[in-house]
Design a protein around this motif. Structure first.
Motif, PDB file in Angstrom:
ATOM      1  N   ASP A   1     -43.905   3.546  -8.747  1.00 50.57           N
ATOM      2  CA  ASP A   1     -44.366   4.457  -9.795  1.00 50.57           C
ATOM      3  C   ASP A   1     -43.258   4.867 -10.753  1.00 50.57           C
ATOM      4  O   ASP A   1     -43.511   5.598 -11.713  1.00 50.57           O
ATOM      5  N   TYR A   2     -42.031   4.437 -10.497  1.00 51.24           N
ATOM      6  CA  TYR A   2     -40.885   4.815 -11.322  1.00 51.24           C
ATOM      7  C   TYR A   2     -40.399   3.597 -12.105  1.00 51.24           C
ATOM      8  O   TYR A   2     -39.837   2.668 -11.531  1.00 51.24           O
ATOM      9  N   ASP A   3     -40.635   3.637 -13.404  1.00 55.50           N
ATOM     10  CA  ASP A   3     -40.312   2.511 -14.287  1.00 55.50           C
ATOM     11  C   ASP A   3     -39.045   2.848 -15.062  1.00 55.50           C
ATOM     12  O   ASP A   3     -39.069   3.714 -15.944  1.00 55.50           O
ATOM     13  N   LEU A   4     -37.968   2.175 -14.714  1.00 61.68           N
ATOM     14  CA  LEU A   4     -36.669   2.487 -15.305  1.00 61.68           C
ATOM     15  C   LEU A   4     -35.957   1.214 -15.754  1.00 61.68           C
ATOM     16  O   LEU A   4     -35.990   0.215 -15.041  1.00 61.68           O
ATOM     17  N   PRO A   5     -35.279   1.282 -16.900  1.00 59.74           N
ATOM     18  CA  PRO A   5     -34.420   0.144 -17.248  1.00 59.74           C
ATOM     19  C   PRO A   5     -33.221   0.119 -16.304  1.00 59.74           C
ATOM     20  O   PRO A   5     -32.909   1.125 -15.657  1.00 59.74           O
ATOM     21  N   ILE A   6     -32.563  -1.002 -16.206  1.00 55.55           N
ATOM     22  CA  ILE A   6     -31.347  -1.095 -15.397  1.00 55.55           C
ATOM     23  C   ILE A   6     -30.308  -0.151 -16.000  1.00 55.55           C
ATOM     24  O   ILE A   6     -30.084  -0.141 -17.211  1.00 55.55           O
ATOM     25  N   TYR A   7     -29.686   0.641 -15.124  1.00 55.73           N
ATOM     26  CA  TYR A   7     -28.714   1.616 -15.610  1.00 55.73           C
ATOM     27  C   TYR A   7     -27.507   0.931 -16.251  1.00 55.73           C
ATOM     28  O   TYR A   7     -26.940  -0.024 -15.723  1.00 55.73           O
TER      29      TYR A   7
ATOM     30  N   GLY B   1     -40.215   5.363   1.164  1.00 58.40           N
ATOM     31  CA  GLY B   1     -39.443   4.203   1.561  1.00 58.40           C
ATOM     32  C   GLY B   1     -38.730   3.691   0.321  1.00 58.40           C
ATOM     33  O   GLY B   1     -39.334   3.590  -0.748  1.00 58.40           O
ATOM     34  N   ALA B   2     -37.460   3.383   0.446  1.00 57.59           N
ATOM     35  CA  ALA B   2     -36.636   2.996  -0.703  1.00 57.59           C
ATOM     36  C   ALA B   2     -36.797   1.506  -1.012  1.00 57.59           C
ATOM     37  O   ALA B   2     -35.856   0.720  -0.950  1.00 57.59           O
ATOM     38  N   SER B   3     -38.027   1.146  -1.344  1.00 51.10           N
ATOM     39  CA  SER B   3     -38.392  -0.233  -1.626  1.00 51.10           C
ATOM     40  C   SER B   3     -39.571  -0.238  -2.585  1.00 51.10           C
ATOM     41  O   SER B   3     -40.346   0.712  -2.614  1.00 51.10           O
ATOM     42  N   THR B   4     -39.716  -1.312  -3.334  1.00 52.75           N
ATOM     43  CA  THR B   4     -40.877  -1.460  -4.212  1.00 52.75           C
ATOM     44  C   THR B   4     -41.879  -2.470  -3.663  1.00 52.75           C
ATOM     45  O   THR B   4     -42.842  -2.811  -4.344  1.00 52.75           O
ATOM     46  N   SER B   5     -41.701  -2.899  -2.451  1.00 54.53           N
ATOM     47  CA  SER B   5     -42.646  -3.831  -1.843  1.00 54.53           C
ATOM     48  C   SER B   5     -43.984  -3.134  -1.610  1.00 54.53           C
ATOM     49  O   SER B   5     -44.022  -2.010  -1.092  1.00 54.53           O
ATOM     50  N   SER B   6     -45.067  -3.801  -1.943  1.00 54.56           N
ATOM     51  CA  SER B   6     -46.393  -3.222  -1.700  1.00 54.56           C
ATOM     52  C   SER B   6     -46.673  -3.086  -0.204  1.00 54.56           C
ATOM     53  O   SER B   6     -47.521  -2.301   0.196  1.00 54.56           O
ATOM     54  N   LYS B   7     -45.943  -3.828   0.616  1.00 50.53           N
ATOM     55  CA  LYS B   7     -46.118  -3.783   2.073  1.00 50.53           C
ATOM     56  C   LYS B   7     -44.878  -3.202   2.757  1.00 50.53           C
ATOM     57  O   LYS B   7     -44.586  -3.531   3.906  1.00 50.53           O
ATOM     58  N   SER B   8     -44.191  -2.320   2.068  1.00 52.42           N
ATOM     59  CA  SER B   8     -42.914  -1.795   2.545  1.00 52.42           C
ATOM     60  C   SER B   8     -42.988  -1.233   3.961  1.00 52.42           C
ATOM     61  O   SER B   8     -43.717  -0.280   4.232  1.00 52.42           O
TER      62      SER B   8
END
Length: 174
Positions: free
Chosen positions: A39-45, A7-14
């Motif tokens: 699980d994907y930690d990225l700076p803002i592009y 799911g294209a969200s970082t909500s724990s209840k996505s």
């Protein structure tokens, strides 16, 4: 068949993660990898960030996950009519490594929301752009009014919508 679902969200209840994972279970004989965007930690592009520090390893890890699977099942969260910021950022970073980041994999593209439109706006955006980015888009599915039409135990509860999802799933394995 190796299936990548997220799911294209970082909500724990996505709700979109729930929908993607459920849809993946409908694929007979599938070995499912359920990704969590948290699980994907990225700076803002930004081009400045890329020039200074290069492409983050988590963008490569996402691309590697795509490449390691036969089929992709993704359900998009809609934030103000567009992709969630976390997904868009991951998408942007990964496309810096490989423009056709979806690697020509068969894809079931979905969206859901608590409202009656079921993420229709973001789904239309993705339908227009994902194929240019290497998605073999086989089917789309929108689940409106998620909390009225889905249960964690049984999946899609509305018979017509459940049949529509089953048909969409069948098209990615054909």
């Amino acid at each position: 068949m190796k299936v990548l679902a997220f799911g294209a969200s970082t909500s724990s209840k996505s709700i979109n993660r729930q929908l993607a994972n459920h849809a993946a279970t409908l694929i007979p004989g599938a070995t499912i990898t359920a990704l969590d965007l948290r699980d994907y930690d990225l700076p803002i592009y930004s081009s400045d960030e890329e020039e200074k520090n290069g492409v983050p390893k988590d963008a490569q890890a996402f691309l590697d996950a795509i490449r390691a699977h036969d089929v992709i099942v993704v359900s998009l969260a809609e934030h103000n009519g567009s992709y969630s910021a976390a997904f868009k950022n991951l998408y942007d970073w990964t496309s810096r490594i490989e423009t056709k980041l979806w690697s020509d994999k068969p894809m079931l593209l979905m969206a859901s929301s608590p409202g009656g439109r079921g993420g229709a706006t973001v789904l239309e955006t993705a339908k227009a752009t994902f194929p240019r980015m290497g998605a073999d888009l086989r089917a789309t599915f929108s689940l409106p009014s998620f909390y009225d039409n889905f249960s964690p135990e049984g999946g899609v509860t509305d018979a017509a919508l459940a049949a529509e999802l089953k048909s969409a799933v069948a098209s990615i394995t054909a």
